[in-house]
Motif scaffolding. Structure first.
Motif, PDB file in Angstrom:
ATOM      1  N   ASP A  40      17.282  23.839  50.414  1.00  0.00           N
ATOM      2  CA  ASP A  40      16.646  22.811  51.237  1.00  0.00           C
ATOM      3  C   ASP A  40      17.328  21.469  50.952  1.00  0.00           C
ATOM      4  O   ASP A  40      18.259  21.375  50.138  1.00  0.00           O
ATOM      5  N   HIS A  41      16.864  20.430  51.610  1.00  0.00           N
ATOM      6  CA  HIS A  41      17.527  19.128  51.494  1.00  0.00           C
ATOM      7  C   HIS A  41      17.564  18.631  50.053  1.00  0.00           C
ATOM      8  O   HIS A  41      18.618  18.159  49.573  1.00  0.00           O
ATOM      9  N   GLU A  42      16.433  18.724  49.368  1.00  0.00           N
ATOM     10  CA  GLU A  42      16.378  18.234  47.985  1.00  0.00           C
ATOM     11  C   GLU A  42      17.322  19.028  47.088  1.00  0.00           C
ATOM     12  O   GLU A  42      18.007  18.458  46.219  1.00  0.00           O
ATOM     13  N   LEU A  44      24.239  20.815  45.651  1.00  0.00           N
ATOM     14  CA  LEU A  44      25.368  21.052  46.548  1.00  0.00           C
ATOM     15  C   LEU A  44      26.301  19.846  46.623  1.00  0.00           C
ATOM     16  O   LEU A  44      27.523  19.993  46.465  1.00  0.00           O
ATOM     17  N   GLU A  45      25.747  18.675  46.867  1.00  0.00           N
ATOM     18  CA  GLU A  45      26.611  17.503  46.993  1.00  0.00           C
ATOM     19  C   GLU A  45      27.397  17.227  45.711  1.00  0.00           C
ATOM     20  O   GLU A  45      28.620  16.985  45.785  1.00  0.00           O
ATOM     21  N   PRO A  46      26.773  17.283  44.534  1.00  0.00           N
ATOM     22  CA  PRO A  46      27.577  17.126  43.311  1.00  0.00           C
ATOM     23  C   PRO A  46      28.646  18.211  43.147  1.00  0.00           C
ATOM     24  O   PRO A  46      29.689  17.967  42.539  1.00  0.00           O
ATOM     25  N   ASN A 101      12.681  33.515  28.105  1.00  0.00           N
ATOM     26  CA  ASN A 101      11.554  32.688  28.550  1.00  0.00           C
ATOM     27  C   ASN A 101      12.018  31.342  29.107  1.00  0.00           C
ATOM     28  O   ASN A 101      11.490  30.281  28.759  1.00  0.00           O
ATOM     29  N   VAL A 102      13.009  31.401  29.980  1.00  0.00           N
ATOM     30  CA  VAL A 102      13.537  30.180  30.589  1.00  0.00           C
ATOM     31  C   VAL A 102      12.611  29.746  31.725  1.00  0.00           C
ATOM     32  O   VAL A 102      12.270  30.538  32.607  1.00  0.00           O
ATOM     33  N   GLU A 103      12.213  28.495  31.707  1.00  0.00           N
ATOM     34  CA  GLU A 103      11.338  27.958  32.744  1.00  0.00           C
ATOM     35  C   GLU A 103      12.174  27.368  33.885  1.00  0.00           C
ATOM     36  O   GLU A 103      12.992  26.473  33.666  1.00  0.00           O
ATOM     37  N   VAL A 104      11.974  27.901  35.068  1.00  0.00           N
ATOM     38  CA  VAL A 104      12.663  27.400  36.262  1.00  0.00           C
ATOM     39  C   VAL A 104      11.603  26.852  37.215  1.00  0.00           C
ATOM     40  O   VAL A 104      10.663  27.576  37.582  1.00  0.00           O
ATOM     41  N   PRO A 105      11.712  25.601  37.611  1.00  0.00           N
ATOM     42  CA  PRO A 105      10.716  25.040  38.535  1.00  0.00           C
ATOM     43  C   PRO A 105      10.621  25.872  39.820  1.00  0.00           C
ATOM     44  O   PRO A 105      11.642  26.352  40.339  1.00  0.00           O
ATOM     45  N   ALA A 106       9.412  26.031  40.322  1.00  0.00           N
ATOM     46  CA  ALA A 106       9.219  26.782  41.559  1.00  0.00           C
ATOM     47  C   ALA A 106      10.011  26.164  42.713  1.00  0.00           C
ATOM     48  O   ALA A 106      10.425  26.855  43.647  1.00  0.00           O
ATOM     49  N   SER A 107      10.255  24.874  42.616  1.00  0.00           N
ATOM     50  CA  SER A 107      11.027  24.183  43.656  1.00  0.00           C
ATOM     51  C   SER A 107      12.499  24.594  43.651  1.00  0.00           C
ATOM     52  O   SER A 107      13.248  24.249  44.574  1.00  0.00           O
ATOM     53  N   ASN A 108      12.920  25.352  42.637  1.00  0.00           N
ATOM     54  CA  ASN A 108      14.308  25.811  42.555  1.00  0.00           C
ATOM     55  C   ASN A 108      14.513  27.205  43.157  1.00  0.00           C
ATOM     56  O   ASN A 108      15.588  27.777  43.068  1.00  0.00           O
ATOM     57  N   LEU A 109      13.459  27.750  43.772  1.00  0.00           N
ATOM     58  CA  LEU A 109      13.605  29.001  44.517  1.00  0.00           C
ATOM     59  C   LEU A 109      14.486  28.736  45.734  1.00  0.00           C
ATOM     60  O   LEU A 109      14.282  27.776  46.471  1.00  0.00           O
ATOM     61  N   LEU A 110      15.482  29.599  45.945  1.00  0.00           N
ATOM     62  CA  LEU A 110      16.370  29.475  47.095  1.00  0.00           C
ATOM     63  C   LEU A 110      15.923  30.435  48.188  1.00  0.00           C
ATOM     64  O   LEU A 110      15.820  31.638  47.963  1.00  0.00           O
TER      65      LEU A 110
END
Length: 389
Positions: A105-107, A113-115, A217-226
């Motif tokens: 998504d945009h965020e 992506l841009e970096p 047990n790595v925590e990945v923010p739910a916002s990082n789902l692709l």
């Protein structure tokens, strides 16, 4: 022959890329091959030149160019005699960034992506596992949702850029009981707590870093789902077409490089009073090899043209990788023979070429797996259809 695929703009891009590689990359290749680590600054230089943005929209600092620019990018990377350096570059853009271009998504695009386009962040793709290999559906890495995070446990292996990269495009099971229908894709920070990387010691591709990754047990923010949860298998299958075509193009390009070098060497090397390119046994063998290379090259170009028009080229891309990688190994093996004893000396390119090329029939799906996929298409009449969502 009239060039059906490359315009004047394509040709200018090729010359610019060649010049850049000769000035900025070639002088450092031996050091990077010896140390197994590519200088971070070169990623920024690639980014400044726009080379990482060929398939990315202008909204995220990309150039949004056609696939023949990608073809040129891949071909010229194969002609500086470092399969490892080439792999690091194309794995970043055509493995990791492919998922960001299509799913983020945009965020997510602004954050990753841009970096990546600018060379400020390096990506890797985490799909293959120690116990799974080409069997993607059998993966054991899990991502369990708890509140606003996913807890990831498991491992990945053979991950290009996995040691020195900044983020991982990760495939994991979000539904352990759903088989291939329970896989999801995430973007995970490489330095997240609980991620460890072990560098693998490879036969070839020495300049690139290849890792076995472990997740505790790595925590990945739910916002990082692709994309959508549990839709990951479809995303992976669709991306495989590009990956296999990339590897097919790589193969014909390194075979062409080997042949060009061998031809030059044979025209200068004399035996029994004449250049060895005048001996019929060698001339005829070289013609056979050149013909095989050109057939693969033209098939690959035709497949790129189909993909550029939106065709879902599962069959063609699979054939591209299967046949082109086999051809490249045969060409390089014989070119080494043309050089005689010098072919076995590290100061000449064939020794490294032979090691680097050998991964072609293995990585991105072994030749045996590809033949079974093609058997399902050709014999069983199985249809692979492009995702509509």
């Amino acid at each position: 022959m009239i060039d059906m695929y490359f315009t004047e703009e394509h040709n200018l891009f090729r010359e610019s890329l060649k010049d850049f590689l000769q000035k900025e990359v070639v002088p450092h290749i031996e050091e990077w091959e010896d140390t197994g680590k590519i200088d971070r600054a070169i990623w920024n230089k690639f980014g400044e030149m726009g080379f990482f943005g060929l398939m990315t929209s202008e909204a995220y600092s990309g150039l949004d160019l056609d696939l023949f620019y990608t073809t040129i990018f891949l071909e010229e990377l194969q002609k500086i005699n470092s399969g490892g350096f080439a792999a690091a570059m194309w794995a970043h853009q055509y493995l990791a960034m492919t998922y960001l271009n299509k799913l983020a998504d945009h965020e997510q695009k602004k954050a990753y992506l841009e970096p990546s386009v600018l060379g400020d962040k390096i990506g890797c793709l985490g799909v293959s596992e120690p116990f799974g290999g080409s069997d993607v559906a059998a993966m054991r890495t899990t991502a369990e949702k708890k509140d606003d995070v996913y807890i990831v446990n498991g491992s990945k292996t053979f991950i290009t850029n996995g040691v020195y990269g900044d983020y991982i495009i990760l495939a994991a099971k979000t539904d352990k009981d759903a088989g291939h229908k329970g896989i999801s894709m995430f973007v995970m920070d490489r330095n997240a707590k609980g991620v460890t990387a072990s560098k693998l010691n490879k036969l070839g591709w020495r300049a690139s870093d290849t890792a076995e990754l472990a997740f505790d047990n790595v925590e990945v923010p739910a916002s990082n789902l692709l994309g959508k949860e549990n839709e990951g298998f479809g995303y992976i299958m669709e991306a495989f077409s590009l990956e296999r075509l990339v590897m097919g193009i790589n193969a014909h390009a390194r075979a062409e490089f080997a042949l060009d070098y061998a031809l030059q060497y044979m025209s200068e090397r004399e035996a029994f009073g004449k250049a060895i390119d005048q001996f019929q046994a060698l001339r005829h063998r070289l013609v056979d090899l050149y013909s095989d290379m050109l057939l693969c090259k033209q098939f690959n170009y035709a497949t790129v043209a189909q993909m550029e028009k939106g065709a879902y080229v599962v069959k063609e891309a699979t054939i591209s990788k299967l046949k082109s990688t086999k051809m490249a190994d045969e060409v390089i093996y014989n070119c080494l023979q043309f050089l005689g004893g010098y072919g076995y000396i590290e100061d000449y390119p064939m020794a490294r070429l032979s090691r680097d090329s050998r991964l072609g029939p293995i990585g991105g799906g072994t030749s045996e797996i590809l033949k079974e996929i093609l058997a399902k298409i050709i014999v069983d009449k199985k249809e692979y259809k492009k995702r509509t969502v």
